[in-house]
Design a protein around this motif. Structure first.
Motif, PDB file in Angstrom:
ATOM      1  N   GLU A 172      57.279  -3.911  29.649  1.00  0.00           N
ATOM      2  CA  GLU A 172      58.431  -4.426  28.946  1.00  0.00           C
ATOM      3  C   GLU A 172      59.589  -3.468  29.199  1.00  0.00           C
ATOM      4  O   GLU A 172      59.423  -2.251  29.070  1.00  0.00           O
ATOM      5  CB  GLU A 172      58.117  -4.476  27.451  1.00  0.00           C
ATOM      6  CG  GLU A 172      59.041  -5.381  26.710  1.00  0.00           C
ATOM      7  CD  GLU A 172      58.602  -5.555  25.263  1.00  0.00           C
ATOM      8  OE1 GLU A 172      58.326  -4.536  24.610  1.00  0.00           O
ATOM      9  OE2 GLU A 172      58.538  -6.702  24.816  1.00  0.00           O
ATOM     10  N   VAL A 173      60.717  -4.000  29.631  1.00  0.00           N
ATOM     11  CA  VAL A 173      61.868  -3.147  29.917  1.00  0.00           C
ATOM     12  C   VAL A 173      63.103  -3.658  29.180  1.00  0.00           C
ATOM     13  O   VAL A 173      63.163  -4.810  28.758  1.00  0.00           O
ATOM     14  CB  VAL A 173      62.182  -3.081  31.433  1.00  0.00           C
ATOM     15  CG1 VAL A 173      61.013  -2.509  32.209  1.00  0.00           C
ATOM     16  CG2 VAL A 173      62.568  -4.444  31.979  1.00  0.00           C
ATOM     17  N   LEU A 174      64.074  -2.761  29.036  1.00  0.00           N
ATOM     18  CA  LEU A 174      65.346  -3.116  28.436  1.00  0.00           C
ATOM     19  C   LEU A 174      66.218  -3.795  29.504  1.00  0.00           C
ATOM     20  O   LEU A 174      66.166  -3.402  30.655  1.00  0.00           O
ATOM     21  CB  LEU A 174      66.032  -1.834  27.950  1.00  0.00           C
ATOM     22  CG  LEU A 174      67.192  -1.975  26.992  1.00  0.00           C
ATOM     23  CD1 LEU A 174      66.668  -2.311  25.601  1.00  0.00           C
ATOM     24  CD2 LEU A 174      67.978  -0.670  26.953  1.00  0.00           C
ATOM     25  N   VAL A 175      67.001  -4.779  29.098  1.00  0.00           N
ATOM     26  CA  VAL A 175      67.829  -5.496  30.075  1.00  0.00           C
ATOM     27  C   VAL A 175      69.279  -5.022  29.998  1.00  0.00           C
ATOM     28  O   VAL A 175      69.893  -5.072  28.938  1.00  0.00           O
ATOM     29  CB  VAL A 175      67.773  -7.022  29.824  1.00  0.00           C
ATOM     30  CG1 VAL A 175      68.727  -7.743  30.767  1.00  0.00           C
ATOM     31  CG2 VAL A 175      66.357  -7.530  30.038  1.00  0.00           C
ATOM     32  N   ALA A 176      69.794  -4.524  31.114  1.00  0.00           N
ATOM     33  CA  ALA A 176      71.194  -4.092  31.177  1.00  0.00           C
ATOM     34  C   ALA A 176      71.955  -4.909  32.211  1.00  0.00           C
ATOM     35  O   ALA A 176      72.949  -4.465  32.760  1.00  0.00           O
ATOM     36  CB  ALA A 176      71.277  -2.603  31.503  1.00  0.00           C
ATOM     37  N   VAL A 177      71.450  -6.118  32.497  1.00  0.00           N
ATOM     38  CA  VAL A 177      72.080  -6.967  33.513  1.00  0.00           C
ATOM     39  C   VAL A 177      72.443  -8.301  32.866  1.00  0.00           C
ATOM     40  O   VAL A 177      71.685  -8.834  32.069  1.00  0.00           O
ATOM     41  CB  VAL A 177      71.102  -7.268  34.677  1.00  0.00           C
ATOM     42  CG1 VAL A 177      71.851  -7.826  35.865  1.00  0.00           C
ATOM     43  CG2 VAL A 177      70.334  -6.036  35.077  1.00  0.00           C
ATOM     44  N   GLU A 178      73.605  -8.821  33.253  1.00  0.00           N
ATOM     45  CA  GLU A 178      74.022 -10.115  32.724  1.00  0.00           C
ATOM     46  C   GLU A 178      73.374 -11.256  33.509  1.00  0.00           C
ATOM     47  O   GLU A 178      73.021 -11.082  34.678  1.00  0.00           O
ATOM     48  CB  GLU A 178      75.545 -10.231  32.849  1.00  0.00           C
ATOM     49  CG  GLU A 178      76.250 -10.010  31.532  1.00  0.00           C
ATOM     50  CD  GLU A 178      77.762 -10.046  31.710  1.00  0.00           C
ATOM     51  OE1 GLU A 178      78.409 -10.705  30.889  1.00  0.00           O
ATOM     52  OE2 GLU A 178      78.254  -9.421  32.665  1.00  0.00           O
ATOM     53  N   PHE A 191      67.180  -8.655  24.413  1.00  0.00           N
ATOM     54  CA  PHE A 191      67.475  -7.370  25.048  1.00  0.00           C
ATOM     55  C   PHE A 191      66.344  -6.898  25.957  1.00  0.00           C
ATOM     56  O   PHE A 191      66.467  -5.917  26.642  1.00  0.00           O
ATOM     57  CB  PHE A 191      67.724  -6.292  23.979  1.00  0.00           C
ATOM     58  CG  PHE A 191      68.945  -6.545  23.160  1.00  0.00           C
ATOM     59  CD1 PHE A 191      70.201  -6.317  23.698  1.00  0.00           C
ATOM     60  CD2 PHE A 191      68.841  -7.022  21.867  1.00  0.00           C
ATOM     61  CE1 PHE A 191      71.337  -6.559  22.953  1.00  0.00           C
ATOM     62  CE2 PHE A 191      69.976  -7.257  21.111  1.00  0.00           C
ATOM     63  CZ  PHE A 191      71.225  -7.029  21.649  1.00  0.00           C
ATOM     64  N   LYS A 192      65.214  -7.595  25.892  1.00  0.00           N
ATOM     65  CA  LYS A 192      64.046  -7.119  26.620  1.00  0.00           C
ATOM     66  C   LYS A 192      63.559  -8.136  27.642  1.00  0.00           C
ATOM     67  O   LYS A 192      63.830  -9.320  27.527  1.00  0.00           O
ATOM     68  CB  LYS A 192      62.903  -6.813  25.635  1.00  0.00           C
ATOM     69  CG  LYS A 192      63.180  -5.566  24.802  1.00  0.00           C
ATOM     70  CD  LYS A 192      62.026  -5.261  23.878  1.00  0.00           C
ATOM     71  CE  LYS A 192      62.212  -5.905  22.523  1.00  0.00           C
ATOM     72  NZ  LYS A 192      61.183  -5.569  21.565  1.00  0.00           N
ATOM     73  N   GLY A 219      62.667   2.408  32.636  1.00  0.00           N
ATOM     74  CA  GLY A 219      62.442   1.352  31.656  1.00  0.00           C
ATOM     75  C   GLY A 219      63.657   0.488  31.371  1.00  0.00           C
ATOM     76  O   GLY A 219      63.703  -0.198  30.356  1.00  0.00           O
ATOM     77  N   VAL A 220      64.657   0.508  32.255  1.00  0.00           N
ATOM     78  CA  VAL A 220      65.832  -0.329  32.072  1.00  0.00           C
ATOM     79  C   VAL A 220      66.099  -1.094  33.367  1.00  0.00           C
ATOM     80  O   VAL A 220      66.142  -0.501  34.447  1.00  0.00           O
ATOM     81  CB  VAL A 220      67.092   0.521  31.740  1.00  0.00           C
ATOM     82  CG1 VAL A 220      68.264  -0.379  31.424  1.00  0.00           C
ATOM     83  CG2 VAL A 220      66.819   1.468  30.589  1.00  0.00           C
TER      84      VAL A 220
END
Lengths: 403, 101
Positions: free
Chosen positions: B28-34, B15-16, B47-48
Motif C-alpha cells: 500500500e502506497v501513498l498517492v502523490a499523482v493526479e 490518498f492510498k 512508499g509514495v
C-alpha cells in the motif's frame, strides 16, 4: 520513424513496460551504439582542444552513482570524460544535531521512526554515550525502522505515547510528508523532525566550490530524475542558464546515463545551455504540480545547515507555523544551530565533506576500507547505501579498469 | 535514497493505492499523482507514488537518439539511407520485442 503503437490489452501493456525498463537496463547493442557516438563526439572535441582535454560531469543523486559504479559506466567512457558524484545522498548530509536530537528523544521514551538508511547514521557528539539511533535502540531507546511514512502513520495510530518521525529526504520524499500533513492524516501523537533538503541549491554550491578552490570546473550537470519528477525541469534550467553549463535530467538505468552523457556532449558542442530531459518517461517540464502545491502549503523554504558544509541559502524545508503542533522542534523545544552558532560537524580526518562536494574520491580518504567500511561506518557517506563511499566500497568503484 | 521502483496500480483509494511491484510483492502506497487509474504504471519512492511512467516517451527518446546517430553518420560520409534503414530495423526489433505477448 514510426514505432509507437496503441496498446490496449493490459497484458501486452504490462509486458511492454517491463521490456522498456529492461531495454534501458541491458540492451547491449544500443549501449554499444551510444558508446560509439560518445567516442565520435570526443574525437570532434579532440580536433579542436587536443587529445588531453577533460570534461567533468557531476551527478546529484546517489542512485546515479550506484548505476555508474554497479554497471561500470566509467570504464565505458573515454578518459576525457570524468564522472563525479556531487551532493546526492540526503542521509550523508543530515546534520549531526538532528541525529543527536533524535537519539535524545528516543532515550527519553519517545518513539522515533526512521528509514533504514539513517538508522546507523552517527552523530558527532554522543548523547549519554550513544552515537546513533542503532546504538540508542541497543541502549533501550524506542527506535522503529519503517519502509515508508505511511507505515509509520499506521503504527503511530496504534501507539499510546508520543512519537517522532526523522523526516530525511530531498524533494522526492517531501510530498510523502506534505500530503498527509495538509490532509490531517497524521495522528495527534506524532511529530515531524524535518531534515528535508533541496537539491538545486546544493548543486550550485558544489559547482561553485570547485571554482572557489580553483579545482577543475564542472562542465555538465547530470540532474537527478526522481527529484525532477517532483520539481520538473524548471529549477535545473534556471541553474544551468545561471552557471552557463548544460544540464540533462537523467533516468537511472545504464542506457539513461549513457544517453545523458551523449546529450551533454552534444549541448557543449552546440554551445547550448538550459535543461534537457532524457528521463521523459517520468519527468515533465512542470513537474508534479499537485505535490509541489502540497509542499508549498506544508513547508517554508529556509536557509539550512548541511553536514560538514554549513548553511546553504534556501536549501531546507521547515514545517509551516500553521502546522507547528506537528513540528517536533517546537513541541519538544529542540535546539537548532543558527548561522553564527553552527560548528563544523564532520569527523576529524574524514573526507566525507569533500566526497559529497565532488572535490575528492573515497579512495583519497585515509580511513576508506581501513577503519571505515559498510558494516562499521565512520563517516556518513559510508552509512547510507546511497553514499558514495558505501557504493565504492561495495561495488569497487575504486578500481580503475583501464590501468 | 531517491530510489524509485516502477509498479502497477491495482487498487485506488482517496490518498492510498495498492501497487504491484512484480514478483508477488504488493504494497500500500501513498498517492502523490493526479488522475491516477487502475492499471497505470507509477514510480514508487519510499512508499509514495511520485510519478506516472509514460512508455511512449521512452521510445521517443530512443528515436531522438537514432536521429542523432544518423546525423553523425552522415557527417562521416556514410549513405544516409543505409544508416536509416539499419536504425529502422533496430527500432522495429525493439518495438517488436515490446509488443509480443
Amino acid at each position: 520513424m514510426e514505432v509507437s503503437k496503441t496498446l490496449t490489452n493490459s497484458n501486452i501493456q504490462r509486458k511492454f513496460n517491463v521490456e522498456i525498463e529492461s531495454i534501458y537496463r541491458r540492451d547491449r547493442r544500443i549501449a554499444g551504439e551510444i558508446r560509439v557516438l560518445i567516442h565520435k563526439y570526443v574525437d570532434k572535441f579532440a580536433k579542436i582542444h587536443g587529445r588531453s582535454f577533460k570534461f567533468k560531469f557531476m551527478n546529484f543523486c546517489g542512485t546515479h552513482e550506484w548505476t555508474t559504479v554497479h554497471y561500470g559506466i566509467r570504464s565505458l567512457l573515454p578518459e576525457n570524460i570524468e564522472l563525479v558524484a556531487g551532493p546526492g545522498c540526503p542521509v550523508c548530509i543530515t546534520p549531526s544535531f538532528l541525529v543527536e536530537n533524535a537519539v535524545k528523544l528516543s532515550l527519553e521514551g519517545i518513539r522515533v521512526y526512521t528509514f533504514g538508511d539513517a538508522f546507523k547514521l552517527p552523530a558527532v557528539e554522543p548523547v549519554k554515550g550513544v552515537r546513533s539511533l542503532a546504538e540508542a535502540r541497543a541502549s533501550g531507546g524506542d527506535v522503529v525502522v519503517v519502509y515508508s511514512f505511511l507505515d509509520a502513520l499506521k503504527e503511530a495510530s496504534n501507539h499510546r505515547g508520543d512519537s517522532v518521525f526523522l523526516a530525511i529526504g530531498f524533494e522526492t520524499t517531501a510530498p510523502g510528508y506534505a500530503i498527509p500533513l495538509i490532509n490531517n492524516l497524521i495522528p495527534k501523537n506524532m511529530y515531524i523532525l524535518s531534515a528535508l533538503r533541496l537539491t538545486p541549491p546544493a548543486a550550485e554550491y558544489a559547482i561553485m566550490e570547485a571554482k572557489r578552490r580553483s579545482m577543475p570546473p564542472v562542465d555538465g550537470i547530470i540532474a537527478p530524475g526522481h527529484v525532477s519528477a517532483i520539481t520538473g525541469a524548471k529549477p535545473w534550467d534556471d541553474l544551468s542558464k545561471r552557471l552557463g553549463i548544460p544540464a540533462v535530467i537523467s533516468g537511472f538505468e545504464p542506457l539513461d546515463l549513457l544517453l545523458s552523457i551523449l546529450e551533454l556532449l552534444r549541448m557543449i558542442w552546440k554551445n547550448e545551455v538550459g535543461a534537457r530531459v532524457e528521463y521523459r518517461r517520468v519527468v515533465s517540464w512542470d513537474g508534479n504540480i499537485e505535490s509541489l502545491k502540497a509542499i508549498d502549503a506544508a513547508f517554508d523554504v529556509v536557509d539550512s545547515p548541511w553536514r560538514g558544509i554549513g548553511f546553504i541559502e534556501k536549501s531546507g524545508l521547515e514545517v509551516k507555523d500553521v502546522y507547528s503542533h506537528y513540528d517536533a522542534f517546537k513541541v519538544f523545544g529542540l535546539d537548532k544551530p543558527s548561522k553564527t552558532s553552527w560548528t563544523n560537524d564532520s569527523f576529524s580526518g574524514c573526507k566525507c565533506t569533500e566526497v559529497i562536494l565532488g572535490l575528492a574520491k573515497p579512495v583519497d580518504c585515509k580511513f576508506f576500507l581501513k577503519v571505515c567500511n559498510p558494516s562499521r561506518p565512520l563517516g556518513p557517506c559510508m552509512v547510507s547505501s546511497e553514499g558514495t563511499c558505501s557504493i565504492w566500497a561495495r561495488f569497487g568503484g575504486h578500481l580503475n579498469l583501464k590501468s | 535514497m531517491c530510489w524509485g521502483v516502477p509498479a502497477r496500480v491495482l487498487k485506488l483509494e482517496e490518498f492510498k493505492a495498492l501497487v504491484d511491484f512484480g514478483g508477488g510483492i504488493e504494497r500500500e502506497v501513498l498517492v502523490a499523482v493526479e488522475d491516477l487509474k487502475v492499471g497505470d504504471y507509477v514510480i514508487v519512492h519510499a512508499g509514495v507514488a511520485i510519478s506516472k511512467v509514460d512508455k511512449e516517451e521512452a521510445l521517443k527518446v530512443l528515436e531522438a537518439y537514432m536521429d542523432m546517430a544518423v546525423q553523425l553518420a552522415k557527417e562521416d560520409g556514410l549513405n544516409e539511407e543505409d544508416v536509416k534503414q539499419y536504425y529502422r530495423e533496430l527500432m522495429s526489433e525493439i518495438s517488436g520485442a515490446t509488443n509480443h505477448e
